[in-house]
Design a protein around this motif. Structure first.
Motif, PDB file in Angstrom:
ATOM      1  N   ARG A 132      10.056  12.542  -1.969  1.00 47.50           N
ATOM      2  CA  ARG A 132       9.548  11.500  -1.050  1.00 47.50           C
ATOM      3  C   ARG A 132      10.401  10.244  -1.119  1.00 47.50           C
ATOM      4  O   ARG A 132      10.691   9.605  -0.102  1.00 47.50           O
ATOM      5  CB  ARG A 132       8.094  11.175  -1.388  1.00 47.50           C
ATOM      6  CG  ARG A 132       7.155  12.305  -0.995  1.00 47.50           C
ATOM      7  CD  ARG A 132       5.767  12.035  -1.463  1.00 47.50           C
ATOM      8  NE  ARG A 132       5.322  10.711  -1.044  1.00 47.50           N
ATOM      9  CZ  ARG A 132       4.062  10.343  -0.979  1.00 47.50           C
ATOM     10  NH1 ARG A 132       3.126  11.192  -1.289  1.00 47.50           N
ATOM     11  NH2 ARG A 132       3.727   9.140  -0.610  1.00 47.50           N
TER      12      ARG A 132
ATOM     13  N   LYS B 263      -4.208  -0.437  -6.682  1.00 45.65           N
ATOM     14  CA  LYS B 263      -4.854  -0.880  -5.437  1.00 45.65           C
ATOM     15  C   LYS B 263      -6.134  -1.666  -5.698  1.00 45.65           C
ATOM     16  O   LYS B 263      -6.558  -2.446  -4.854  1.00 45.65           O
ATOM     17  CB  LYS B 263      -5.146   0.317  -4.528  1.00 45.65           C
ATOM     18  CG  LYS B 263      -3.877   0.921  -3.937  1.00 45.65           C
ATOM     19  CD  LYS B 263      -4.160   2.091  -3.050  1.00 45.65           C
ATOM     20  CE  LYS B 263      -2.868   2.687  -2.538  1.00 45.65           C
ATOM     21  NZ  LYS B 263      -3.077   3.843  -1.666  1.00 45.65           N
TER      22      LYS B 263
ATOM     23  N   ALA C 277      -3.426   9.858  -8.788  1.00 46.65           N
ATOM     24  CA  ALA C 277      -4.498   9.111  -8.117  1.00 46.65           C
ATOM     25  C   ALA C 277      -4.968   7.931  -8.975  1.00 46.65           C
ATOM     26  O   ALA C 277      -5.255   6.854  -8.450  1.00 46.65           O
ATOM     27  CB  ALA C 277      -5.656  10.048  -7.810  1.00 46.65           C
TER      28      ALA C 277
ATOM     29  N   ARG D 121      -2.559   4.989  -8.745  1.00 46.58           N
ATOM     30  CA  ARG D 121      -2.682   4.367  -7.414  1.00 46.58           C
ATOM     31  C   ARG D 121      -3.933   3.497  -7.364  1.00 46.58           C
ATOM     32  O   ARG D 121      -3.904   2.374  -6.873  1.00 46.58           O
ATOM     33  CB  ARG D 121      -2.792   5.448  -6.334  1.00 46.58           C
ATOM     34  CG  ARG D 121      -1.509   6.190  -6.064  1.00 46.58           C
ATOM     35  CD  ARG D 121      -1.752   7.191  -4.968  1.00 46.58           C
ATOM     36  NE  ARG D 121      -0.550   7.928  -4.632  1.00 46.58           N
ATOM     37  CZ  ARG D 121      -0.468   8.809  -3.646  1.00 46.58           C
ATOM     38  NH1 ARG D 121      -1.517   9.066  -2.905  1.00 46.58           N
ATOM     39  NH2 ARG D 121       0.653   9.439  -3.388  1.00 46.58           N
ATOM     40  N   LYS D 122      -5.021   4.062  -7.918  1.00 47.56           N
ATOM     41  CA  LYS D 122      -6.305   3.349  -7.900  1.00 47.56           C
ATOM     42  C   LYS D 122      -6.204   2.056  -8.708  1.00 47.56           C
ATOM     43  O   LYS D 122      -6.633   0.991  -8.252  1.00 47.56           O
ATOM     44  CB  LYS D 122      -7.381   4.272  -8.482  1.00 47.56           C
ATOM     45  CG  LYS D 122      -8.797   3.807  -8.312  1.00 47.56           C
ATOM     46  CD  LYS D 122      -9.760   4.964  -8.647  1.00 47.56           C
ATOM     47  CE  LYS D 122     -11.190   4.493  -8.598  1.00 47.56           C
ATOM     48  NZ  LYS D 122     -11.723   4.055  -9.863  1.00 47.56           N
TER      49      LYS D 122
ATOM     50  N   ASP E 244       1.849   4.325  -2.850  1.00 52.18           N
ATOM     51  CA  ASP E 244       1.733   5.765  -2.554  1.00 52.18           C
ATOM     52  C   ASP E 244       3.064   6.489  -2.727  1.00 52.18           C
ATOM     53  O   ASP E 244       3.103   7.653  -3.108  1.00 52.18           O
ATOM     54  CB  ASP E 244       1.230   5.969  -1.117  1.00 52.18           C
ATOM     55  CG  ASP E 244      -0.208   5.503  -0.965  1.00 52.18           C
ATOM     56  OD1 ASP E 244      -0.905   5.395  -1.996  1.00 52.18           O
ATOM     57  OD2 ASP E 244      -0.626   5.226   0.179  1.00 52.18           O
TER      58      ASP E 244
ATOM     59  N   ARG F 204       2.267   9.495  -7.658  1.00 53.26           N
ATOM     60  CA  ARG F 204       1.499  10.600  -7.107  1.00 53.26           C
ATOM     61  C   ARG F 204       0.101  10.628  -7.735  1.00 53.26           C
ATOM     62  O   ARG F 204      -0.858  11.058  -7.132  1.00 53.26           O
ATOM     63  CB  ARG F 204       2.243  11.909  -7.405  1.00 53.26           C
ATOM     64  CG  ARG F 204       1.777  13.093  -6.596  1.00 53.26           C
ATOM     65  CD  ARG F 204       2.513  14.327  -6.992  1.00 53.26           C
ATOM     66  NE  ARG F 204       2.401  14.589  -8.431  1.00 53.26           N
ATOM     67  CZ  ARG F 204       2.885  15.653  -9.042  1.00 53.26           C
ATOM     68  NH1 ARG F 204       3.558  16.546  -8.360  1.00 53.26           N
ATOM     69  NH2 ARG F 204       2.739  15.831 -10.337  1.00 53.26           N
TER      70      ARG F 204
ATOM     71  N   ASN G 149       0.824  -1.206   0.000  1.00 56.01           N
ATOM     72  CA  ASN G 149       0.000   0.000   0.000  1.00 56.01           C
ATOM     73  C   ASN G 149       0.862   1.262   0.000  1.00 56.01           C
ATOM     74  O   ASN G 149       0.653   2.185  -0.800  1.00 56.01           O
ATOM     75  CB  ASN G 149      -0.833  -0.048   1.292  1.00 56.01           C
ATOM     76  CG  ASN G 149      -2.127   0.695   1.153  1.00 56.01           C
ATOM     77  OD1 ASN G 149      -2.463   1.137   0.058  1.00 56.01           O
ATOM     78  ND2 ASN G 149      -2.831   0.840   2.246  1.00 56.01           N
ATOM     79  N   SER G 150       1.857   1.283   0.877  1.00 56.10           N
ATOM     80  CA  SER G 150       2.738   2.444   0.995  1.00 56.10           C
ATOM     81  C   SER G 150       3.710   2.525  -0.182  1.00 56.10           C
ATOM     82  O   SER G 150       4.101   3.616  -0.584  1.00 56.10           O
ATOM     83  CB  SER G 150       3.532   2.372   2.304  1.00 56.10           C
ATOM     84  OG  SER G 150       2.659   2.225   3.376  1.00 56.10           O
TER      85      SER G 150
END
Lengths: 224, 107
Positions: free
Chosen positions: B5, A112, A105, A108-109, A99, A103, A95-96
């Motif tokens: 990051r 995930k 979205a 990421r979606k 992330d 960056r 998960n991390s």
């Protein structure tokens, strides 16, 4: 969609007294999968790392869309490299990792919500099987905007079920990206490659028929 | 932003090796300085920027060499990661130096 072209020329690499790579020439276009075969120690990994830009050498000429790069990996959106060994951080769950890596979205979606990744989001990379980890690593790289992917033994140590899954994943992106794949599972490489190249005695031999692999001594006669 | 990051993540990973080593050095610094906090800060800072840092890079290379590709694939070179980590250690040492000045002046 416009094609992108990766050209690798004049690559030479020496280890001690041994000339491992001698004036290697290789090319790949987006929408093309190039299978790079060769015996153990023939220099496949070294060649991929030289193309990627992380292994220094005395001579190389890497061009992408006619622009020369010394370290292509430092330029955005050109190429990525899947190393033989895992490259995921071991101290944070998947998960991390997602992330941290993306960056955007939407990316990421996509990661995930992938049905094969979702059950493992709270796990650490080391808790996954080799096949699950390879799938995650590959999807992580495939979602990047890089035009070319250098895949170093993506099927090595992976159970047959996952080999098929990884194969399907690559096929989904095959039209928009260029792949250079090296693996000892040559049956799979033969199946997914548009073009084959054999790294033999330091140089690249284009292979037009699978039987040529036996002629070059890569596989025994009658094994194809 | 992603690069920052990722650099921060790399820094934290190397600090897992560097901090314990430098803390031990800091404790030994107490022995050689009558102002024990100042001695600890001096030894800790020196180790953080020299032996501790080099040892941390070496241990990271030994245990997590493959993970460099995680950063390479986002365009970060090994040298840039190391330089940034060293820079962050310098910032930390400057803060400790300011703390030392404060201690000299007011304590």
């Amino acid at each position: 969609m416009s094609k992108h072209r990766l050209q690798v020329d004049s690559v030479r690499y020496r280890i001690g007294e041994r000339q491992l790579l001698t004036d290697v020439y290789l090319s790949c276009e987006t929408g093309e999968t190039v299978g790079l075969l060769g015996r153990n120690g023939s220099g496949k990994t070294t060649l991929l790392q030289i193309i990627f830009g992380t292994r220094p050498t005395v001579s190389k000429h890497i061009k992408i869309n006619d622009q020369v790069y010394q370290a292509p990996y430092q330029q955005p959106d050109l190429l990525t490299y899947l190393p033989q060994q895992g490259f995921l951080p071991k101290d944070i769950p998947l998960n991390s990792v997602i992330d941290l890596y993306y960056r955007e979205a939407q990316k990421r979606k996509t990661l995930k919500e992938d049905e094969r990744i979702q059950p493992h989001l709270r796990k650490y990379a080391e808790e996954l099987s080799k096949g699950e980890r390879r799938y995650f690593e590959l999807l992580l790289l495939l979602l990047s905007d890089a035009k070319f992917l250098l895949l170093d033994e993506p099927f090595s140590g992976v159970a047959p079920l996952h080999v098929e899954v990884i194969q399907e994943l690559l096929m989904q992106y095959a039209a928009t990206k260029g792949f250079i794949i090296t693996d000892h599972d040559y049956h799979t490489v033969l199946k997914i490659s548009d073009r084959l190249i054999l790294l033999h005695e330091g140089s690249c031999k284009p292979i037009s028929h699978a039987e040529e692999l036996a002629d070059w001594g890569y596989v025994p006669y009658g094994k194809l | 932003m992603v690069k920052l990051r990722l650099t921060w993540h790399y820094y934290k990973s190397t600090q897992r090796f560097n901090l314990p080593i430098s803390l031990i050095a800091g404790l030994t610094g107490i022995i050689f300085n009558p102002h024990f906090v100042v001695g600890a800060i001096d030894a800790f800072s020196l180790c953080l920027l020299t032996g501790g840092f080099l040892l941390a890079l070496y241990l990271y290379e030994q245990r997590h060499a493959g993970q460099y590709y995680f950063y390479y694939n986002r365009g970060l070179s090994k040298v840039s990661l190391m330089v940034a980590s060293y820079g962050l250690n310098v910032v930390l040492v400057i803060l400790l130096f300011l703390l030392k000045l404060f201690l000299y002046r007011y304590v």
